[in-house]
Design an enzyme around this catalytic site. Structure first.
Site, short mmCIF file in Angstrom:
data_model
loop_
_atom_site.label_atom_id
_atom_site.label_comp_id
_atom_site.label_asym_id
_atom_site.label_seq_id
_atom_site.Cartn_x
_atom_site.Cartn_y
_atom_site.Cartn_z
N TYR A 200 -2.49 -0.40 10.06
CA TYR A 200 -2.64 -0.97 8.72
C TYR A 200 -1.35 -0.79 7.92
CZ TYR A 200 -4.00 -1.22 3.81
OH TYR A 200 -4.05 -1.53 2.48
N SER B 298 0.84 -1.20 0.00
CA SER B 298 0.00 0.00 0.00
C SER B 298 0.87 1.25 0.00
CB SER B 298 -0.90 0.00 1.24
OG SER B 298 -1.52 1.26 1.43
#
Length: 354
Positions: free
Chosen positions: A153, A128
Site C-alpha cells: 500500500y 499517505s
C-alpha cells in the site's frame, strides 16, 4: 468551479463533497462502490450528503476502466480533480495485492491521463503518511526520503507521487500530493481502529493491539482534512524557481508539483488513545497485546508547516474532542450497539489486559 471527487462515497470523499456543495461548487462524484467493506455504509454516506446539501451527479465506475474514465473527463471537463479513490489498508495489501495494482496504479494513471487530455487547474490526490516507511525520525517532513516503504500500500502511494511528478514535468499538470495522517471521525471506515475498537468495546469483544499497544499515531480529525483540501484547492503549485537540481528539495520541483503533510502534529500512543475512547463510550475494553506485525510503522507525526505556509491553516481538533464527535455519531448510527456502561471514572480499574 466544477470539481470531480473520486471516491465520493468514501469516508474522506463524502465529507469533501458535502463541504464543496455547501461552498457552492458543482460537484461530480465517482465511486465504484466495491465490497472491500459494506457498500451499504457508502450508500448511507451519499444519502447523508444529499440530505445535507442536495443531490449531485455520482458516476458509478471503476478507476481501472480506462475508456470509462476517459469518457467522463471528455464529457464533463472538470476544473479541479480531488482524487481520493484508492484501495486502502496496509494489512489488506498482504492478502490481495492485485487490488492495489488495479486501483492505486492503473486507476491513478487513468486519472493522470484524464488531466492530460482535458487540462485541469489543479489535481489534488491522496497520498499517505505510510510512505515514510522505515524512517523513524519524527516529525516527518515532506523533504524526508521515502525510499523504504513497509507495505505494498505504501509503495503504491509513493509511486503515485512519482507518477504525478512525471506528468507535471511532461504535461504541466499542477498537482499536489497530500500525505494524510490517520484520519478519523464520523462516517469513518469500518476497517480502521476507531470503528473496530468502538464496536468491540460495545460488544465486549477483545481488541488486539500490536506492538503491545506502543504504536504512536498522529490522529487527524476529518474536518481538519477537508478544511486543508478546500484551502489548498485555489492554490495550484507552480514551478519553484529556486529549485536546485544539484541539491533537490524532495517536496517541490521545477515542475508544478509539490507535497504536503496533513496531520494533527500530536502523536498519541494507542493505549492512551484507547483509554480516551473508553471514556467517551463509558465502557471498558478487553485488550489483547500482541507483537509487532509486518508492514506496521512504529510511530507517525506530521510536520505540517508547508500546509500552514500556503493556506495559513493547521489542523485544530484535539483527539479528545474528535473522539467525542465520533462516538456521538457511532452511537446514533449503530444504535443497537450502544448500551449503558459503567461510569467513566471507574474504567481504569476495570480494564482487562490479556
Amino acid at each position: 468551479m466544477k470539481v470531480l471527487v473520486t471516491g465520493a462515497a468514501g469516508f474522506i470523499g463524502a465529507h469533501t463533497c458535502l463541504r464543496l456543495l455547501r461552498d457552492g461548487h458543482q460537484v461530480l462524484g465517482l465511486d465504484n462502490f466495491n465490497d472491500y467493506y459494506d457498500p451499504a455504509l457508502k450508500q448511507a454516506r451519499v444519502q447523508w450528503v444529499q440530505q445535507q446539501a442536495g443531490d449531485f451527479p455520482l458516476h458509478r465506475l471503476d478507476l481501472a476502466d480506462r475508456d470509462a474514465v476517459a469518457r467522463l473527463f471528455a464529457e464533463q471537463r472538470p476544473d479541479v480533480v480531488i482524487h481520493l479513490a484508492a484501495q486502502a489498508g496496509v494489512r489488506y495489501s498482504l492478502k490481495n495485492p492485485q487490488a492495489y495494482l488495479d486501483s492505486n496504479l492503473a486507476g491513478f494513471l487513468n486519472i493522470l491521463e484524464g488531466c492530460r487530455r482535458n487540462p485541469v487547474q489543479h489535481l489534488l490526490y491522496a497520498s499517505s503518511s505510510s510512505v515514510y516507511g522505515a524512517n523513524q525520525r519524527t516529525p516527518y517532513r515532506v523533504q524526508d526520503g521515502v525510499d523504504h516503504p513497509l507495505s505494498l500500500y505504501a509503495a503504491t502511494k509513493k509511486a503515485n507521487e512519482a507518477m504525478a511528478h512525471s506528468y507535471s514535468h511532461l504535461f504541466g499538470i499542477p498537482s499536489s500530493g497530500l500525505r494524510f495522517f490517520t484520519v478519523y471521525g464520523p462516517w469513518g471506515r469500518p476497517d480502521m481502529s476507531p470503528m473496530q475498537f468502538a464496536r468491540a468495546i460495545s460488544e465486549g469483544r477483545p481488541i488486539q493491539l500490536f506492538n503491545h499497544g506502543r504504536h504512536q499515531r498522529d490522529f487527524t480529525y476529518i474536518d481538519d482534512i477537508v478544511e486543508s483540501l478546500v484551502r489548498l484547492m485555489p492554490h495550484p503549485p507552480h514551478a519553484d524557481p529556486q529549485w536546485d537540481a544539484f541539491a533537490p528539495d524532495a517536496a517541490s520541483s521545477q515542475a508544478p508539483w509539490r507535497l504536503f503533510n496533513i496531520g494533527g502534529q500530536r502523536p498519541v500512543e494507542l493505549l492512551d488513545y484507547l483509554a480516551l475512547l473508553e471514556q467517551h463510550l463509558q465502557r471498558s475494553a478487553v485488550i489483547e497485546l500482541l507483537p509487532l506485525q509486518p508492514g506496521d510503522v512504529l510511530a507517525t507525526c506530521a510536520d505540517a508547516s508547508a500546509l500552514a505556509r500556503v493556506t495559513g491553516f493547521t489542523p485544530q481538533v484535539s483527539l479528545d474532542e474528535g473522539l467525542g464527535r465520533f462516538v456521538a455519531w457511532f452511537q446514533a448510527y449503530y444504535s443497537n450497539a450502544a448500551a449503558d456502561g459503567e461510569p467513566a471514572d471507574e474504567l481504569s480499574q476495570q480494564r482487562r489486559v490479556i
